[in-house]
Motif scaffolding. Structure first.
Motif, PDB file in Angstrom:
ATOM      1  N   GLY A  66       0.810  -1.203   0.000  1.00 47.12           N
ATOM      2  CA  GLY A  66       0.000   0.000   0.000  1.00 47.12           C
ATOM      3  C   GLY A  66       0.841   1.250   0.000  1.00 47.12           C
ATOM      4  O   GLY A  66       2.079   1.208  -0.142  1.00 47.12           O
ATOM      5  N   THR A  67       0.183   2.377   0.154  1.00 49.52           N
ATOM      6  CA  THR A  67       0.913   3.640   0.248  1.00 49.52           C
ATOM      7  C   THR A  67       1.837   3.637   1.445  1.00 49.52           C
ATOM      8  O   THR A  67       2.963   4.135   1.381  1.00 49.52           O
ATOM      9  N   LEU A  68       1.382   3.053   2.541  1.00 50.72           N
ATOM     10  CA  LEU A  68       2.174   2.937   3.763  1.00 50.72           C
ATOM     11  C   LEU A  68       2.065   1.516   4.291  1.00 50.72           C
ATOM     12  O   LEU A  68       1.062   0.840   4.062  1.00 50.72           O
ATOM     13  N   PRO A  69       3.074   1.040   5.021  1.00 57.91           N
ATOM     14  CA  PRO A  69       2.919  -0.251   5.708  1.00 57.91           C
ATOM     15  C   PRO A  69       1.992  -0.085   6.902  1.00 57.91           C
ATOM     16  O   PRO A  69       1.569   1.016   7.247  1.00 57.91           O
ATOM     17  N   GLY A 100      -6.150   4.932   9.937  1.00 65.30           N
ATOM     18  CA  GLY A 100      -5.130   4.115   9.293  1.00 65.30           C
ATOM     19  C   GLY A 100      -5.473   3.767   7.864  1.00 65.30           C
ATOM     20  O   GLY A 100      -4.624   3.823   6.969  1.00 65.30           O
ATOM     21  N   VAL A 101      -6.725   3.399   7.614  1.00 61.51           N
ATOM     22  CA  VAL A 101      -7.142   3.071   6.249  1.00 61.51           C
ATOM     23  C   VAL A 101      -7.143   4.325   5.381  1.00 61.51           C
ATOM     24  O   VAL A 101      -6.767   4.291   4.202  1.00 61.51           O
ATOM     25  N   HIS A 102      -7.544   5.459   5.946  1.00 64.08           N
ATOM     26  CA  HIS A 102      -7.527   6.713   5.185  1.00 64.08           C
ATOM     27  C   HIS A 102      -6.109   7.085   4.758  1.00 64.08           C
ATOM     28  O   HIS A 102      -5.918   7.657   3.676  1.00 64.08           O
ATOM     29  N   LYS A 103      -5.123   6.752   5.569  1.00 63.63           N
ATOM     30  CA  LYS A 103      -3.730   7.039   5.219  1.00 63.63           C
ATOM     31  C   LYS A 103      -3.212   6.133   4.107  1.00 63.63           C
ATOM     32  O   LYS A 103      -2.190   6.428   3.495  1.00 63.63           O
ATOM     33  N   GLY A 104      -3.874   5.024   3.860  1.00 60.73           N
ATOM     34  CA  GLY A 104      -3.434   4.099   2.819  1.00 60.73           C
ATOM     35  C   GLY A 104      -2.517   3.011   3.325  1.00 60.73           C
ATOM     36  O   GLY A 104      -1.630   2.557   2.594  1.00 60.73           O
ATOM     37  N   GLU A 105      -2.726   2.561   4.560  1.00 61.45           N
ATOM     38  CA  GLU A 105      -1.908   1.485   5.105  1.00 61.45           C
ATOM     39  C   GLU A 105      -2.392   0.141   4.594  1.00 61.45           C
ATOM     40  O   GLU A 105      -3.594  -0.077   4.420  1.00 61.45           O
ATOM     41  N   LYS A 140       4.048   9.106   0.161  1.00 62.31           N
ATOM     42  CA  LYS A 140       4.049  10.302  -0.680  1.00 62.31           C
ATOM     43  C   LYS A 140       4.335  11.556   0.130  1.00 62.31           C
ATOM     44  O   LYS A 140       4.960  12.490  -0.358  1.00 62.31           O
ATOM     45  N   VAL A 141       3.859  11.594   1.344  1.00 61.47           N
ATOM     46  CA  VAL A 141       4.055  12.737   2.219  1.00 61.47           C
ATOM     47  C   VAL A 141       4.834  12.276   3.440  1.00 61.47           C
ATOM     48  O   VAL A 141       4.603  11.184   3.963  1.00 61.47           O
ATOM     49  N   ALA A 142       5.768  13.114   3.893  1.00 65.53           N
ATOM     50  CA  ALA A 142       6.584  12.751   5.050  1.00 65.53           C
ATOM     51  C   ALA A 142       5.712  12.609   6.286  1.00 65.53           C
ATOM     52  O   ALA A 142       5.018  13.551   6.678  1.00 65.53           O
ATOM     53  N   LYS A 143       5.726  11.426   6.888  1.00 61.19           N
ATOM     54  CA  LYS A 143       4.975  11.174   8.109  1.00 61.19           C
ATOM     55  C   LYS A 143       5.902  10.918   9.291  1.00 61.19           C
ATOM     56  O   LYS A 143       5.607  11.325  10.409  1.00 61.19           O
ATOM     57  N   SER A 144       7.012  10.249   9.061  1.00 59.46           N
ATOM     58  CA  SER A 144       7.919   9.919  10.149  1.00 59.46           C
ATOM     59  C   SER A 144       8.805  11.117  10.497  1.00 59.46           C
ATOM     60  O   SER A 144       9.102  11.962   9.647  1.00 59.46           O
ATOM     61  N   TRP A 145       9.243  11.149  11.735  1.00 56.90           N
ATOM     62  CA  TRP A 145      10.094  12.244  12.195  1.00 56.90           C
ATOM     63  C   TRP A 145      11.415  12.251  11.454  1.00 56.90           C
ATOM     64  O   TRP A 145      11.938  13.314  11.104  1.00 56.90           O
ATOM     65  N   THR A 146      11.980  11.080  11.207  1.00 56.32           N
ATOM     66  CA  THR A 146      13.281  11.020  10.543  1.00 56.32           C
ATOM     67  C   THR A 146      13.210  11.543   9.111  1.00 56.32           C
ATOM     68  O   THR A 146      14.127  12.232   8.645  1.00 56.32           O
ATOM     69  N   ARG A 147      12.118  11.229   8.415  1.00 56.76           N
ATOM     70  CA  ARG A 147      12.003  11.757   7.053  1.00 56.76           C
ATOM     71  C   ARG A 147      11.763  13.266   7.072  1.00 56.76           C
ATOM     72  O   ARG A 147      12.275  13.989   6.215  1.00 56.76           O
ATOM     73  N   LYS A 148      10.998  13.758   8.012  1.00 64.21           N
ATOM     74  CA  LYS A 148      10.793  15.196   8.127  1.00 64.21           C
ATOM     75  C   LYS A 148      12.121  15.905   8.401  1.00 64.21           C
ATOM     76  O   LYS A 148      12.365  17.007   7.881  1.00 64.21           O
ATOM     77  N   LEU A 149      12.972  15.278   9.199  1.00 63.35           N
ATOM     78  CA  LEU A 149      14.282  15.867   9.474  1.00 63.35           C
ATOM     79  C   LEU A 149      15.127  15.922   8.207  1.00 63.35           C
ATOM     80  O   LEU A 149      15.802  16.938   7.942  1.00 63.35           O
TER      81      LEU A 149
END
Length: 1090
Positions: A221-224, A376-381, A811-820
């Motif tokens: 999916g878009t996200l795990p 969670g489903v709306h996020k595409g997990e 597609k969009v940064a969700k995790s803190w590490t990716r935002k950093l």
């Protein structure tokens, strides 16, 4: 041995002598006719001819370990008993046993296939064989291979993460008759490194490729799975409490009646007589007492019970070891329409439960479970709950010796057990402290529980006896008489009350104790004492060190602080459940008395409201605290854990005595938080950011170096105000402490590391000469104008962390590490890495590092350093440093410190064994380590030649490459220029490019490690580069521990580990197995915990 064949199509012959087969039938292949027919035998003994195109011939395998079938379609394996494989699906083979039983078995449990036996070509013909072309109209292409049925297929990870340690790759450029000479030639540029041909590009995967093999469902999916994993935990917890509260909803529909009776016996006539001021000031009138309404309902209670059972069955069980609660295909209706039908159902089911008080709390649990499902489903997990990973770990565990593991014992012989020998064994293996602390903890809980229970049982019995005897004083004006008047009119609390109060007192104890293991100022102080213990043994110890330091380091298992915190939390959960259940039983039996009495004892009668909020807080904290959720999305764990603020606030209001228990631990915690904010406000410069997918390296330094004094093995917390001022994340320090004082010189404009260019021959000593060039360039080929002046360079003193960036697929940064990472890219428009940051001082000069970001805030806030188990490595003469993937960071810190700095000053440990496991596909992201190991190896060789390091110091580095492809891998150029050590008086044994190529194409199996390293030709082994050994496959820990045990120079060996918990468990087993009092050897495991 006969070859086996698998029918890939149904065969219905009309010619006599031919064999009728069903699809997937297995036959023995006895011979081959020149006309293209096999002569075969079925299991029933029937023989006949079968077209070649109708069969797939099997490969023969010998299992290396036992394997127990996990489902009906799997085939169990017995070590040494032959099996046959027909088709391969990633790491699984479809085959049969010698008896003909079919099924799937993991390829990691068997050796490479044996050569197929020759099939006889001239058999006796029992019947005429028709012309193949005539009978079949020409040979048709074979039909598709059999596929496993969708519900029974074990999913496997994507190609980028597949592992196979069974097959050796083709010979790489690292192999030669004289490896050391070839490496020396490569290092000096005499021989060009030959590159293996690049394999043919594989076609792009189709959408179904992300699904399980043989399955029609897609789980990419878009996200795990992240929030949906949390929702699964929430649903399971909600279901349990729906059953419990459903029972009480049904019971409260028929509450018990006081009726001025105790156990069916009327209370004393003194309290039943007409009001007589001389006798009593209150009376109990059974005729005027109404039946209490507890807001229960039998129908709602039964609905809650059955709904809870159904939800638990749905979320906790499923088909093929796959919980339906975590089964989210990306080709489903919910995923396509971004709406969770499950979440909607949960929300709808919660509405009826809100109507009754007992079930309202479980209704709120279920309602928010539905909300999280929807989110969670709306996020595409999407995902299948990691069944592939579990199957893979199971196979790898057996491959490492799970089926044939020797008994886990120490040196004691069987039959020699006694309490004394067992006690000595625990002492010698440093386990006694853990056992003692766990025993004291449970003993304290038991003592608190039964002591409180006995007091309250006595109080209840005195209340009852006083009512029966008429001895309760109700005439005075103090609190005792006021309580007695309540007891007379409302009745006393029931026999359930003492158990609720006993659980509550244990909660007071545990809710105060749980804070201590996570107060970092306390841990830091105790760990600092522990680090100094080794020096106290050899120097002149003070009285404090002699009588206090030693017991602290030996009798307090500081490395288990997180485990102890988790243990307390579990016990808290059990006591909280007991406290709630017993109170609900008590409320049914004595509702009015309970409310009136507890209102008088409590803070204005807030017990129900604050108790509900406490349960609500625990629901969020506990369901998000599982390792599965924390590893999937750390922010869920971090945010949910902050419900502890509500938890402790309500706990202080819930009972009038908890503040006495909580004053010290909560004060320490508040001091810690204030200190964290103060430490976070200290200024730091960010010097450099390096990015090689998926690892980001950050180098920074404090403006005032005294603000950050650390030891190797410690960790820190990072906060980025641009992302969230209140969100802190832990990372292990990967640099040595001396790097902050003696960092390399770099070019200020580019940030590249530079070296000083020697003074040209013939230049007068009176002429000034301070020129520099990049370490990757040949200064003899540069023009004078291309050299750097001293003012164009500066020292890069730094502290470094290496961070694995998560959520790169979204597609969009969700995790803190990716935002950093994206925040750093704002300061790096070209998005080229390494990215060096500088600033200009008041004079306009360029200075290494930058403090403020484009938003005007400090780029990074740092809280640390904090103590960790690995910092105790200096207490041992021999240390095993073990890392897996990014978990090598504390190992890199210790290696750098010892090899580059401390061995020159005669520090211990004297012997270092470094073991690192990395996937072949991830090697590229660890180029920083390849450069580091190259520099450390050259520095160690130079120090030895110059007699700066004594002969007692020994370093051995073992690198294990997993998931190695069968074909040779091309060796690309390094992204950062390698150091050629030009001008050094020591000839390098190898360069970074040579090590990089050797790691990409390992040539020696890890199974032969001990035999190769102890063999006659170990110095010239083809997989050895100076002190570095490169292996194909995973380490055999049992053999490695046994080898280090035989060759030990010290009685204690420290084992520092950071990585996957499954490896940690294996290391713990081997530490226990190979520690022995009789052989005077102890392996101490120091495992990182976050």
């Amino acid at each position: 041995m006969s070859t086996r064949g698998l029918a890939v199509e149904a065969v219905n012959p009309t010619t006599p002598g031919h064999l009728a087969l069903k699809k997937d039938d297995v036959v023995k292949v006895l011979s081959l006719h020149t006309s293209g027919y096999y002569f075969c035998e079925k299991g029933s003994g029937t023989q006949g001819w079968v077209k070649k195109a109708s069969l797939i011939l099997a490969k023969s395998f010998i299992p290396t370990a036992n394997y127990t079938a996990g489902s009906d379609d799997e085939l169990g394996l017995t070590s040494g008993t032959r099996v046959f494989g027909f088709t391969q699906e990633e790491e699984w083979w479809f085959g049969c046993s010698q008896s003909g039983k079919q099924g799937y078995f993991p390829g990691t449990f068997v050796d490479s296939p044996e050569p197929s036996p020759a099939i006889p070509k001239s058999p006796p013909l029992p019947s005429p064989v028709p012309n193949a072309a005539a009978s079949s109209g020409g040979r048709k292409p074979p039909p598709p291979l059999p596929k496993k049925k969708p519900p029974l297929v074990p999913p496997v990870p994507p190609a980028s993460s597949r592992a196979s340690t069974r097959t050796k790759p083709a010979t790489s450029h690292f192999q030669s008759s004289n490896p050391m000479q070839e490496l020396n030639n490569k290092a000096t540029g005499n021989v060009a490194v030959s590159m293996p041909p690049a394999p043919a590009p594989s076609p792009a995967p189709s959408p179904a490729a992300a699904a399980s093999p043989g399955s029609t469902r897609n789980f990419k999916g878009t996200l795990p799975l992240q929030f949906l994993l949390w929702a699964n935990n929430m649903a399971l917890a909600s279901a349990v409490w729906m059953v419990i509260f459903g029972i009480f909803t049904a019971l409260w529909s028929s509450p018990l009646h006081y009726g001025c009776e105790i156990g069916g016996v009327a209370i004393s006539k003194v309290y039943l007589a007409p009001l007589n001021a001389s006798a009593t000031s209150v009376i109990c009138n059974p005729n005027e007492e109404d039946l209490p309404d507890l807001n229960g309902d039998l129908g709602i209670g039964l609905f809650s019970i059955f709904a809870g059972i159904a939800i638990y069955a749905f979320e906790g069980f499923g088909v093929d070891d796959r919980m339906w609660g975590c089964y989210y295909p990306s080709d489903s209706f919910s995923y396509t329409n971004k709406i969770s039908m499950r979440g909607l159902v949960y929300i709808l089911l919660s509405f009826p439960l809100f109507s009754k008080f007992p079930s309202a709390l479980s209704a709120s649990f279920l309602f928010f479970t539905g909300v999280v499902c929807l989110y969670g489903v709306h996020k595409g997990e999407a995902g299948d709950n990691g069944r592939a990973a579990r199957a893979k770990r199971k196979a790898q565990a057996a491959q490492r010796g799970g089926g044939n593991r020797a008994p886990q014992s120490g040196g004691a012989q069987a039959g020699s057990w006694s309490p004394v020998t067992y006690y000595r064994k625990l002492v010698d293996e440093n386990k006694l402290a853990i056992y003692v602390w766990v025993f004291l903890y449970f003993f304290s809980n038991a003592l608190t529980f039964f002591y409180t229970l006995s007091i309250w049982i006595k109080n209840v019995e005195e209340m009852r006896q006083g009512l029966l005897d008429g001895t309760l004083d109700t005439l005075c004006n103090d609190d005792t008489c006021a309580l007695n008047r309540i007891i007379v009119t409302k009745g006393g609390i029931s026999s359930w009350g003492p158990y609720a109060k006993a659980c509550g007192m244990c909660l007071n104890f545990n809710c105060s104790l749980i804070v201590y293991p996570i107060v970092k100022i306390l841990l830091r102080r105790l760990n600092n004492i522990g680090v100094s213990f080794n020096n106290n043994k050899t120097a002149n110890p003070t009285i404090f060190a002699k009588f206090f330091a030693s017991p602290v380091t030996r009798l307090i298992p500081l490395s288990k602080n997180v485990d102890f915190h988790k243990l307390i939390a579990k016990v808290m959960g059990a006591f909280a459940a007991g406290h709630t259940i017993f109170h609900f039983f008590n409320y049914r039996s004595a509702s009015e008395a309970t409310l009136t009495i507890f209102k008088k004892w409590g803070w204005g009668g807030t017990a129900f409201f604050t108790g509900a909020l406490i349960c609500f807080s625990m629901f969020f904290i506990f369901t998000a605290a599982s390792d599965t959720v924390r590893r999937a999305h750390y922010e869920i764990f971090f945010s949910a854990h902050h419900w502890f603020v509500v938890y402790f606030a309500c706990l202080l209001m819930h009972g009038p005595v908890y503040w006495k228990w909580a004053f010290v631990p909560l004060s320490l915690y508040l001091i810690e938080r204030v200190m964290q904010e103060r430490r976070g406000d200290r200024p730091y410069y960010v010097n450099k950011v390096e990015w090689i997918d998926p690892v980001m390296a950050i180098q920074f330094r404090p403006v005032y170096k005294q603000d950050f004094v650390f030891k190797e093995g410690q960790y820190l917390y990072l906060n980025c105000p641009y992302i969230n001022k209140n969100e802190w994340h832990p990372f292990t320090i990967s640099s040595a402490s001396s790097d902050l004082a003696t960092g390399p010189r770099i070019a200020l404009e580019t940030g590249e590391e530079v070296r000083e260019v020697p003074r040209p021959a013939g230049m007068s000593k009176s002429e000034k000469w301070h020129k520099y060039c990049s370490v990757g360039k040949d200064y003899t080929k540069l023009k004078p104008s291309e050299l750097l002046d001293k003012h164009e360079t500066g020292y890069n003193d730094y502290v470094s962390v290496h961070i694995k960036v998560h959520g790169l697929d979204s597609k969009v940064a969700k995790s803190w590490t990716r935002k950093l990472k994206e925040y750093f890219e704002l300061m790096n428009p070209k998005k080229t890495f390494p990215f060096y940051l500088t600033h200009r001082d008041e004079r306009g000069d360029i200075i290494v590092g930058r403090q403020k970001g484009p938003d005007g805030q400090q780029i990074l806030r740092v809280d640390g350093p904090h103590s960790a188990p690995a910092e105790h490595f200096a207490n041992y003469g021999t240390v095993m440093l073990i890392g897996a993937g990014i978990g090598l960071t504390p190992c890199a810190s210790i290696l750098t410190s010892m090899l580059r700095y401390k061995w020159k000053k005669n520090y211990q440990p004297e012997i270092l064994h470094f073991y690192w496991m990395v996937r072949q596909g991830d090697i590229d992201s660890f180029q920083w380590l390849i450069h580091l190991l190259t520099d450390l190896s050259h520095g160690l060789k130079s120090a030895r030649e110059q007699k700066q390091i004594g002969p007692q110091y020994y370093c051995e580095i073992n690198i294990y490459i997993t998931g190695v492809k069968k074909e040779p891998v091309p060796v690309p150029a390094l992204r950062t220029q390698e150091n050629r050590f030009q001008g050094s008086t020591t000839k390098p044994s190898f360069l970074a490019s040579s090590l990089y190529g050797a790691m990409l194409n390992p040539s020696e199996s890890s199974k032969s490690q001990v035999s190769v390293q102890n063999g006659v030709g170990s110095r010239g082994a083809k997989n050895r580069i100076q002190d570095i050994w490169i292996w194909n496959g995973r380490p055999d820990w049992d053999a490695i521990f046994a080898q280090n045990k035989r060759q030990r120079q010290h009685e204690s060996i420290g084992v520092c580990f950071c990585g996957a918990p499954v490896i940690g468990k294996d290391l713990l087993k081997n530490c226990n197995k190979h520690s022995s009092k009789e052989e005077d050897i102890v392996f101490d495991l120091m495992k990182e915990n976050f």
